[in-house]
Write a protein that holds these residues in place. Structure first.
Motif, mmCIF file in Angstrom:
data_model
loop_
_atom_site.group_PDB
_atom_site.id
_atom_site.type_symbol
_atom_site.label_atom_id
_atom_site.label_comp_id
_atom_site.label_asym_id
_atom_site.label_seq_id
_atom_site.Cartn_x
_atom_site.Cartn_y
_atom_site.Cartn_z
ATOM 1 N N LEU A 1 0.866 -1.179 0.000
ATOM 2 C CA LEU A 1 0.000 0.000 0.000
ATOM 3 C C LEU A 1 0.898 1.222 0.000
ATOM 4 N N SER A 2 0.716 2.105 -0.973
ATOM 5 C CA SER A 2 1.643 3.234 -1.077
ATOM 6 C C SER A 2 0.971 4.428 -1.728
ATOM 7 N N GLN A 3 1.590 5.576 -1.539
ATOM 8 C CA GLN A 3 1.156 6.800 -2.190
ATOM 9 C C GLN A 3 2.116 7.061 -3.343
ATOM 10 N N ASP A 4 1.575 7.200 -4.523
ATOM 11 C CA ASP A 4 2.402 7.352 -5.720
ATOM 12 C C ASP A 4 3.201 8.650 -5.634
ATOM 13 N N PRO A 5 4.556 8.564 -5.658
ATOM 14 C CA PRO A 5 5.367 9.793 -5.578
ATOM 15 C C PRO A 5 5.110 10.732 -6.756
ATOM 16 N N ALA A 6 4.877 10.135 -7.943
ATOM 17 C CA ALA A 6 4.637 10.971 -9.125
ATOM 18 C C ALA A 6 3.250 11.603 -9.099
ATOM 19 N N ARG A 7 2.287 10.905 -8.454
ATOM 20 C CA ARG A 7 0.919 11.420 -8.363
ATOM 21 C C ARG A 7 0.454 11.294 -6.916
ATOM 22 N N PRO A 8 0.851 12.220 -6.077
ATOM 23 C CA PRO A 8 0.529 12.125 -4.642
ATOM 24 C C PRO A 8 -0.958 12.164 -4.336
ATOM 25 N N GLU A 9 -1.775 12.522 -5.317
ATOM 26 C CA GLU A 9 -3.226 12.552 -5.071
ATOM 27 C C GLU A 9 -3.842 11.159 -5.133
ATOM 28 N N LEU A 10 -3.034 10.122 -5.463
ATOM 29 C CA LEU A 10 -3.542 8.757 -5.571
ATOM 30 C C LEU A 10 -2.882 7.835 -4.554
ATOM 31 N N VAL A 11 -3.674 6.897 -4.024
ATOM 32 C CA VAL A 11 -3.171 5.841 -3.137
ATOM 33 C C VAL A 11 -3.341 4.520 -3.869
ATOM 34 N N SER A 12 -2.271 3.722 -3.956
ATOM 35 C CA SER A 12 -2.289 2.487 -4.740
ATOM 36 C C SER A 12 -2.256 1.258 -3.840
ATOM 37 N N PHE A 13 -3.069 0.256 -4.213
ATOM 38 C CA PHE A 13 -3.059 -1.050 -3.555
ATOM 39 C C PHE A 13 -2.528 -2.068 -4.547
ATOM 40 N N TYR A 14 -1.628 -2.954 -4.089
ATOM 41 C CA TYR A 14 -0.993 -3.937 -4.957
ATOM 42 C C TYR A 14 -0.871 -5.249 -4.205
ATOM 43 N N VAL A 15 -1.321 -6.348 -4.821
ATOM 44 C CA VAL A 15 -1.176 -7.673 -4.217
ATOM 45 C C VAL A 15 -0.596 -8.618 -5.270
ATOM 46 N N GLU A 16 0.369 -9.423 -4.850
ATOM 47 C CA GLU A 16 1.060 -10.322 -5.777
ATOM 48 C C GLU A 16 1.256 -11.677 -5.115
ATOM 49 N N ASN A 17 1.080 -12.745 -5.892
ATOM 50 C CA ASN A 17 1.387 -14.082 -5.368
ATOM 51 C C ASN A 17 2.223 -14.856 -6.374
ATOM 52 N N SER A 18 3.074 -15.705 -5.875
ATOM 53 C CA SER A 18 3.877 -16.550 -6.745
ATOM 54 C C SER A 18 3.043 -17.739 -7.182
ATOM 55 N N GLY A 19 3.496 -18.406 -8.230
ATOM 56 C CA GLY A 19 2.763 -19.601 -8.623
ATOM 57 C C GLY A 19 2.569 -19.732 -10.107
ATOM 58 N N SER B 1 -3.793 -4.689 -9.050
ATOM 59 C CA SER B 1 -3.640 -3.386 -8.386
ATOM 60 C C SER B 1 -4.754 -2.440 -8.799
ATOM 61 N N PHE B 2 -4.937 -1.419 -7.997
ATOM 62 C CA PHE B 2 -5.859 -0.326 -8.323
ATOM 63 C C PHE B 2 -5.423 0.904 -7.552
ATOM 64 N N SER B 3 -5.930 2.050 -7.946
ATOM 65 C CA SER B 3 -5.613 3.320 -7.277
ATOM 66 C C SER B 3 -6.901 4.058 -6.953
ATOM 67 N N LEU B 4 -6.873 4.770 -5.834
ATOM 68 C CA LEU B 4 -8.016 5.575 -5.404
ATOM 69 C C LEU B 4 -7.539 6.979 -5.059
ATOM 70 N N PRO B 5 -8.386 7.969 -5.215
ATOM 71 C CA PRO B 5 -7.982 9.334 -4.850
ATOM 72 C C PRO B 5 -7.814 9.479 -3.340
ATOM 73 N N ALA B 6 -6.701 10.074 -2.947
ATOM 74 C CA ALA B 6 -6.466 10.311 -1.526
ATOM 75 C C ALA B 6 -7.463 11.341 -0.998
ATOM 76 N N ALA B 7 -7.863 11.147 0.249
ATOM 77 C CA ALA B 7 -8.792 12.105 0.865
ATOM 78 C C ALA B 7 -8.099 13.443 1.036
ATOM 79 N N LYS B 8 -8.842 14.477 0.775
ATOM 80 C CA LYS B 8 -8.265 15.813 0.917
ATOM 81 C C LYS B 8 -8.095 16.143 2.399
#
Length: 446
Positions: free
Chosen positions: A344-362, A421-428
């Protein structure tokens, strides 16, 4: 979903436009044909004027009979012309498209009126067969001297040669509009039949989901009561069984929510209520609920979340289901001894967005399956082998993300990993308080 909701409206609008076009064509077709007829008559007048000028050259200074006859027969070649002739001022026919009439006298009232007229003239009359006919005439002038009169006649039938293309175009447009109406009516019928079937399907899904939800609630309560009354809580095997039961009841509950939300979205009754949501806390709660299953599968788990809560503007229930679906899939399909990463991170290039990312091996996802995963009830062959399911989770998740103006992104390298993954707008952030003016402070003290 919006396209489905507006399909019948679009068909109704097109149907109404087709009917309007049909009525307009029916109403103005007569005017269009009359206008085309007037244009054809005007064109005939111009031809008569040219005929008159060339006839003058054949008659002056002396009569060139060959040139005159050639000119008359050239005019007759026009399919709209019935007859063409050159008359002297006494009515004698100098040349005619019907050679047998050359030398005769045209003493008809139209001829007499034409020979007296000083300018070009158009007269209408009825022939012996009661057909509408047109008598075009024009004086043959060489300077101030009048040498004779040219005459061209046409009937309603020959004039139709000029009006034919206009009538054909009107007929084609009329037939196209008529043909479109039954097609559109049939399409509207099929859309309404589909809507009725969708309504029945949604009602059944809601009923089944409700009954399943009641059963799952009873199961969850029973598992809780058994755990609370367990005499030997230190037994690891029994604790693992309780954890498995708890996870599976939550998985069933998630499946039921997926089916119920699918029914709501099909019926256009699902609405999101966005509010400020601490995404980090939500992710942590969902991760905690899956720890038992990950331990059973000996999964190496890595969670990368920042120290701050990362608030976003989203519907809490919808986001809980989306993240539960993605996390549940990652844990369910990872092979024993595999790894799962959640970031879970805030995109440095687009600080107005919060990104969720999940990955599994297999197993990964084959390239041909990538675009199909967001469809209803679609599952890859590897997924069918690895675990049970309905193939609704990713579709529902993507639809809910679209309601948040976002989208589910899928990444994979076949045989190595899968990621979502997906991104959502950060709360103001809340606006800073307005500093009080010095005068306001003095008033409060007073």
């Amino acid at each position: 979903m919006k396209i489905k909701q507006y399909r019948e409206t679009i068909v109704n609008v097109v149907l109404a436009l087709s009917v309007v076009i049909l009525l307009v064509i029916a109403g103005v077709s007569g005017l269009i044909v009359d206008s085309a007829r007037r244009a054809a008559l005007e064109a005939m007048k111009q031809r008569v004027a040219m005929f008159s000028a060339r006839a003058g050259a054949a008659l002056f200074p002396s009569t060139d009979h060959f040139a005159l006859h050639f000119l008359v027969n050239t005019v007759k070649l026009d399919s709209a012309v019935s007859t063409a002739a050159v008359l002297r001022q006494d009515g004698a026919i100098l040349s005619h498209s019907d050679p047998e009439k050359i030398g005769d006298t045209d003493s008809g009232k139209e001829s007499e009126k034409a020979r007296k007229a000083k300018t070009a003239l158009l007269q209408e009359y009825r022939d012996a067969e009661d057909r509408r006919c047109y008598y075009f005439s024009g004086p043959i002038l060489v300077g101030p001297r009048r040498l004779g009169t040219v005459v061209v006649t046409a009937t309603e039938g020959t004039l139709d040669e000029l009006l034919g293309p206009t009538r054909q175009r009107l007929g084609f447009i009329l037939l196209a509009a008529l043909a479109a109406i039954p097609v559109l009516l049939q399409l509207r019928y099929l859309l309404r039949a589909e809507q009725r079937a969708t309504a029945i399907k949604s009602a059944m899904m809601r009923t089944v989901s409700h009954e399943f939800n009641n059963a799952i609630t009873v199961l969850d309560t029973s598992v809780f009561m058994l755990h609370e009354t367990e005499p030997d809580r230190k037994d690891r095997n029994r604790a693992a069984l309780y954890a498995t039961l708890k996870f599976e009841t939550k998985s069933l509950s998630r499946y039921v929510k997926n089916i119920l939300n699918e029914a709501r979205m099909e019926a256009g009754r699902f609405k999101v209520e966005k509010k400020e949501l601490a995404l980090r806390d939500l992710v942590s709660r969902i991760v905690n609920s899956m720890e038992g299953l990950m331990r059973q599968k000996d999964v190496t788990f890595k969670l990368e979340v920042p120290g701050e809560p990362l608030p976003v503007e989203a519907d809490p229930e919808a986001m809980s289901l989306v993240i539960s679906n993605l996390m549940g899939n990652a844990v369910k399909y990872v092979p024993r001894g595999g790894s799962v990463l959640v970031r879970l991170s805030q995109d440095p290039a687009r600080p107005e967005l919060v990104s969720f990312y999940v990955e599994n091996s297999g197993h990964g996802i084959a390239p041909e399956d990538m675009k199909k995963l967001k469809r209803e009830f679609y599952r890859t062959e590897d997924a069918k082998t690895a675990a049970s399911g309905f193939g609704l989770g990713l579709r529902i998740s993507n639809e809910m993300l679209r309601l948040h103006d976002s989208e589910l992104h899928i990444y994979s390298e076949f045989g190595k990993y899968s990621a979502f993954s997906f991104s959502l707008p950060a709360a103001k952030p809340p606006a800073p308080p307005v500093p009080e003016q010095e005068s306001d402070k003095e008033k409060k003290k007073a």
